[in-house]
Design a protein around this motif. Structure first.
Motif, PDB file in Angstrom:
ATOM      1  N   PRO A 116       0.842  -1.083   0.033  1.00  0.00           N
ATOM      2  CA  PRO A 116      -0.136  -0.075   0.103  1.00  0.00           C
ATOM      3  C   PRO A 116       0.799   1.089   0.140  1.00  0.00           C
ATOM      4  CG  PRO A 116      -0.517  -1.390   1.600  1.00  0.00           C
ATOM      5  CD  PRO A 116       0.753  -2.004   1.089  1.00  0.00           C
ATOM      6  N   THR A 117       0.367   2.361  -0.800  1.00  0.00           N
ATOM      7  CA  THR A 117       1.029   3.625  -0.844  1.00  0.00           C
ATOM      8  C   THR A 117       0.208   4.669  -0.646  1.00  0.00           C
ATOM      9  OG1 THR A 117       0.835   3.798  -3.073  1.00  0.00           O
ATOM     10  CG2 THR A 117       2.824   2.814  -2.348  1.00  0.00           C
ATOM     11  N   GLU A 118       0.512   5.832  -0.413  1.00  0.00           N
ATOM     12  CA  GLU A 118      -0.394   7.033  -0.296  1.00  0.00           C
ATOM     13  C   GLU A 118      -1.436   7.078  -1.454  1.00  0.00           C
ATOM     14  OE1 GLU A 118       1.556  10.689   0.744  1.00  0.00           O
ATOM     15  OE2 GLU A 118       2.708   9.528   2.209  1.00  0.00           O
ATOM     16  N   PRO A 121      -3.706   1.534  -3.176  1.00  0.00           N
ATOM     17  CA  PRO A 121      -3.885   0.440  -2.070  1.00  0.00           C
ATOM     18  C   PRO A 121      -3.000  -0.898  -2.396  1.00  0.00           C
ATOM     19  CG  PRO A 121      -6.011   0.454  -3.662  1.00  0.00           C
ATOM     20  CD  PRO A 121      -4.989   1.525  -3.790  1.00  0.00           C
ATOM     21  N   LEU A 122      -2.454  -0.824  -3.835  1.00  0.00           N
ATOM     22  CA  LEU A 122      -1.393  -1.667  -4.115  1.00  0.00           C
ATOM     23  C   LEU A 122      -0.391  -1.358  -5.191  1.00  0.00           C
ATOM     24  CD1 LEU A 122      -0.667  -4.439  -2.734  1.00  0.00           C
ATOM     25  CD2 LEU A 122      -1.947  -5.611  -4.684  1.00  0.00           C
ATOM     26  N   TYR A 123       0.785  -1.088  -4.919  1.00  0.00           N
ATOM     27  CA  TYR A 123       1.827  -0.596  -5.758  1.00  0.00           C
ATOM     28  C   TYR A 123       3.018  -1.294  -5.632  1.00  0.00           C
ATOM     29  CZ  TYR A 123       4.929   2.675  -8.195  1.00  0.00           C
ATOM     30  OH  TYR A 123       5.829   3.166  -9.046  1.00  0.00           O
ATOM     31  N   GLY A 124       3.585  -1.529  -6.883  1.00  0.00           N
ATOM     32  CA  GLY A 124       5.170  -2.020  -6.748  1.00  0.00           C
ATOM     33  C   GLY A 124       5.928  -1.839  -8.162  1.00  0.00           C
ATOM     34  N   ILE A 125       7.025  -2.202  -8.071  1.00  0.00           N
ATOM     35  CA  ILE A 125       7.898  -2.004  -9.256  1.00  0.00           C
ATOM     36  C   ILE A 125       8.760  -3.204  -9.536  1.00  0.00           C
ATOM     37  CG2 ILE A 125       9.765  -0.649 -10.523  1.00  0.00           C
ATOM     38  CD1 ILE A 125       9.055   1.786  -8.603  1.00  0.00           C
ATOM     39  N   VAL A 126       8.519  -3.852 -10.756  1.00  0.00           N
ATOM     40  CA  VAL A 126       9.568  -4.949 -10.847  1.00  0.00           C
ATOM     41  C   VAL A 126      10.162  -4.970 -12.299  1.00  0.00           C
ATOM     42  CG1 VAL A 126       7.584  -6.163 -11.870  1.00  0.00           C
ATOM     43  CG2 VAL A 126       9.311  -7.670 -11.229  1.00  0.00           C
ATOM     44  N   LYS A 127      11.292  -5.493 -12.253  1.00  0.00           N
ATOM     45  CA  LYS A 127      12.030  -5.683 -13.539  1.00  0.00           C
ATOM     46  C   LYS A 127      12.062  -6.968 -14.009  1.00  0.00           C
ATOM     47  CE  LYS A 127      15.665  -3.072 -14.517  1.00  0.00           C
ATOM     48  NZ  LYS A 127      16.946  -2.139 -14.556  1.00  0.00           N
ATOM     49  N   ASP A 128      11.589  -7.046 -15.336  1.00  0.00           N
ATOM     50  CA  ASP A 128      11.385  -8.380 -15.690  1.00  0.00           C
ATOM     51  C   ASP A 128      12.692  -9.045 -16.139  1.00  0.00           C
ATOM     52  OD1 ASP A 128      11.749  -7.959 -18.425  1.00  0.00           O
ATOM     53  OD2 ASP A 128       9.639  -7.861 -18.851  1.00  0.00           O
ATOM     54  N   LYS A 129      12.521 -10.518 -16.617  1.00  0.00           N
ATOM     55  CA  LYS A 129      13.880 -11.237 -17.064  1.00  0.00           C
ATOM     56  C   LYS A 129      14.435 -10.560 -18.217  1.00  0.00           C
ATOM     57  CE  LYS A 129      11.053 -14.957 -19.221  1.00  0.00           C
ATOM     58  NZ  LYS A 129      11.106 -16.346 -19.206  1.00  0.00           N
ATOM     59  N   PHE A 130      13.562  -9.729 -19.129  1.00  0.00           N
ATOM     60  CA  PHE A 130      14.267  -8.935 -20.198  1.00  0.00           C
ATOM     61  C   PHE A 130      14.513  -7.885 -20.150  1.00  0.00           C
ATOM     62  CE2 PHE A 130      10.702 -12.103 -21.559  1.00  0.00           C
ATOM     63  CZ  PHE A 130      11.485 -12.824 -22.359  1.00  0.00           C
ATOM     64  N   VAL A 132      13.106  -5.112 -18.686  1.00  0.00           N
ATOM     65  CA  VAL A 132      11.880  -4.163 -18.955  1.00  0.00           C
ATOM     66  C   VAL A 132      11.357  -3.758 -17.618  1.00  0.00           C
ATOM     67  CG1 VAL A 132       9.769  -3.514 -19.984  1.00  0.00           C
ATOM     68  CG2 VAL A 132      11.275  -4.783 -21.241  1.00  0.00           C
ATOM     69  N   THR A 133      11.362  -2.755 -17.049  1.00  0.00           N
ATOM     70  CA  THR A 133      10.560  -2.395 -15.680  1.00  0.00           C
ATOM     71  C   THR A 133       9.264  -1.858 -16.065  1.00  0.00           C
ATOM     72  OG1 THR A 133      12.740  -1.401 -14.901  1.00  0.00           O
ATOM     73  CG2 THR A 133      10.804  -0.675 -13.846  1.00  0.00           C
ATOM     74  N   PHE A 134       8.431  -2.429 -15.041  1.00  0.00           N
ATOM     75  CA  PHE A 134       7.194  -2.262 -14.773  1.00  0.00           C
ATOM     76  C   PHE A 134       6.721  -1.596 -13.640  1.00  0.00           C
ATOM     77  CE2 PHE A 134       7.572  -5.511 -18.248  1.00  0.00           C
ATOM     78  CZ  PHE A 134       6.445  -5.265 -19.025  1.00  0.00           C
ATOM     79  N   GLN A 135       5.860  -0.729 -13.524  1.00  0.00           N
ATOM     80  CA  GLN A 135       5.189  -0.301 -12.357  1.00  0.00           C
ATOM     81  C   GLN A 135       3.655  -0.943 -12.469  1.00  0.00           C
ATOM     82  OE1 GLN A 135       5.248   3.896 -11.602  1.00  0.00           O
ATOM     83  NE2 GLN A 135       7.091   4.149 -13.017  1.00  0.00           N
ATOM     84  N   VAL A 136       3.407  -1.806 -11.110  1.00  0.00           N
ATOM     85  CA  VAL A 136       1.981  -2.271 -10.986  1.00  0.00           C
ATOM     86  C   VAL A 136       1.234  -1.227 -10.176  1.00  0.00           C
ATOM     87  CG1 VAL A 136       0.710  -4.142 -10.303  1.00  0.00           C
ATOM     88  CG2 VAL A 136       2.723  -4.438 -11.657  1.00  0.00           C
ATOM     89  N   ASN A 137       0.435  -0.650 -10.568  1.00  0.00           N
ATOM     90  CA  ASN A 137      -0.418   0.338  -9.578  1.00  0.00           C
ATOM     91  C   ASN A 137      -1.762   0.166  -9.608  1.00  0.00           C
ATOM     92  OD1 ASN A 137      -0.517   2.914  -8.256  1.00  0.00           O
ATOM     93  ND2 ASN A 137      -1.436   3.608 -10.187  1.00  0.00           N
ATOM     94  N   MET A 138      -2.278  -0.359  -8.579  1.00  0.00           N
ATOM     95  CA  MET A 138      -3.917  -0.652  -8.490  1.00  0.00           C
ATOM     96  C   MET A 138      -4.469   0.869  -8.081  1.00  0.00           C
ATOM     97  SD  MET A 138      -5.857  -3.594  -6.251  1.00  0.00           S
ATOM     98  CE  MET A 138      -7.113  -2.815  -5.414  1.00  0.00           C
ATOM     99  N   PRO A 139      -5.385   1.274  -8.896  1.00  0.00           N
ATOM    100  CA  PRO A 139      -5.878   2.546  -8.643  1.00  0.00           C
ATOM    101  C   PRO A 139      -6.713   2.435  -7.413  1.00  0.00           C
ATOM    102  CG  PRO A 139      -6.460   1.947 -11.083  1.00  0.00           C
ATOM    103  CD  PRO A 139      -5.882   0.724 -10.207  1.00  0.00           C
ATOM    104  N   ALA A 140      -6.672   3.791  -6.834  1.00  0.00           N
ATOM    105  CA  ALA A 140      -7.315   3.873  -5.351  1.00  0.00           C
ATOM    106  C   ALA A 140      -8.937   4.131  -5.679  1.00  0.00           C
ATOM    107  CB  ALA A 140      -6.748   5.315  -4.743  1.00  0.00           C
ATOM    108  N   GLU A 141      -9.613   3.679  -4.833  1.00  0.00           N
ATOM    109  CA  GLU A 141     -11.180   3.730  -5.249  1.00  0.00           C
ATOM    110  C   GLU A 141     -11.534   5.363  -5.316  1.00  0.00           C
ATOM    111  OE1 GLU A 141     -14.179   1.874  -2.768  1.00  0.00           O
ATOM    112  OE2 GLU A 141     -12.606   0.058  -2.553  1.00  0.00           O
TER     113      GLU A 141
END
Length: 146
Positions: A116-118, A121-130, A132-141
């Protein structure tokens, strides 16, 4: 004026692997893959054997959005990854966010765990095996406005 943008990812001979990885990880659908050997032969620019199986253009549909891909020519300068461009994904549901993050994490590296971030409700950053960096950001209600 209307304009549409989409990421175009380049790889060094492993585009087919990447496209099918993202198809599964992101729940997308491969719309097409064109190899350099699918193009008409040009005697002024003959293809070497190592170029024929490289991807000239690939298209992956993810929801309403498009990801496009290509391999570089053999011997062209290529730098995997980098952080100048990242792809942000906004899944609506927690289960979907967790599944996408886990799939991208497989063989990759977690930069920031899902949490959770400000702003989410759910946010993270991952660099995949290739690389490439992805930000996964679940929108707040959205707050209810009356």
């Amino acid at each position: 004026m209307s304009i549409k943008l989409n990421p175009y990812l380049n790889f060094d001979g492993n585009t087919k692997e990447a496209v099918y990885f993202y198809e599964k990880a992101l729940g997308g659908k491969v719309m097409g893959i064109m190899l350099f050997s699918d193009m008409p032969e040009n005697p002024d620019h003959p293809l070497t054997d190592d170029m024929k199986d490289r991807v000239m253009h690939a298209h992956l549909k993810v929801g309403d959005f498009d990801l496009m891909f290509s391999d570089t020519f053999p011997g062209m300068p290529f730098q995997a990854g980098g952080d100048t461009v990242q792809i942000a994904i906004h899944p609506a549901e927690e289960a979907q966010a967790r599944a996408i993050f886990a799939a991208l994490e497989d063989g990759g590296q977690v930069v920031m765990p899902l949490q959770p971030t400000e702003w989410s409700p759910l946010y993270g950053i991952v660099k995949d095996k290739f690389g490439v960096t992805f930000q996964v950001n679940m929108p707040a209600e959205e707050p209810c406005v009356e």
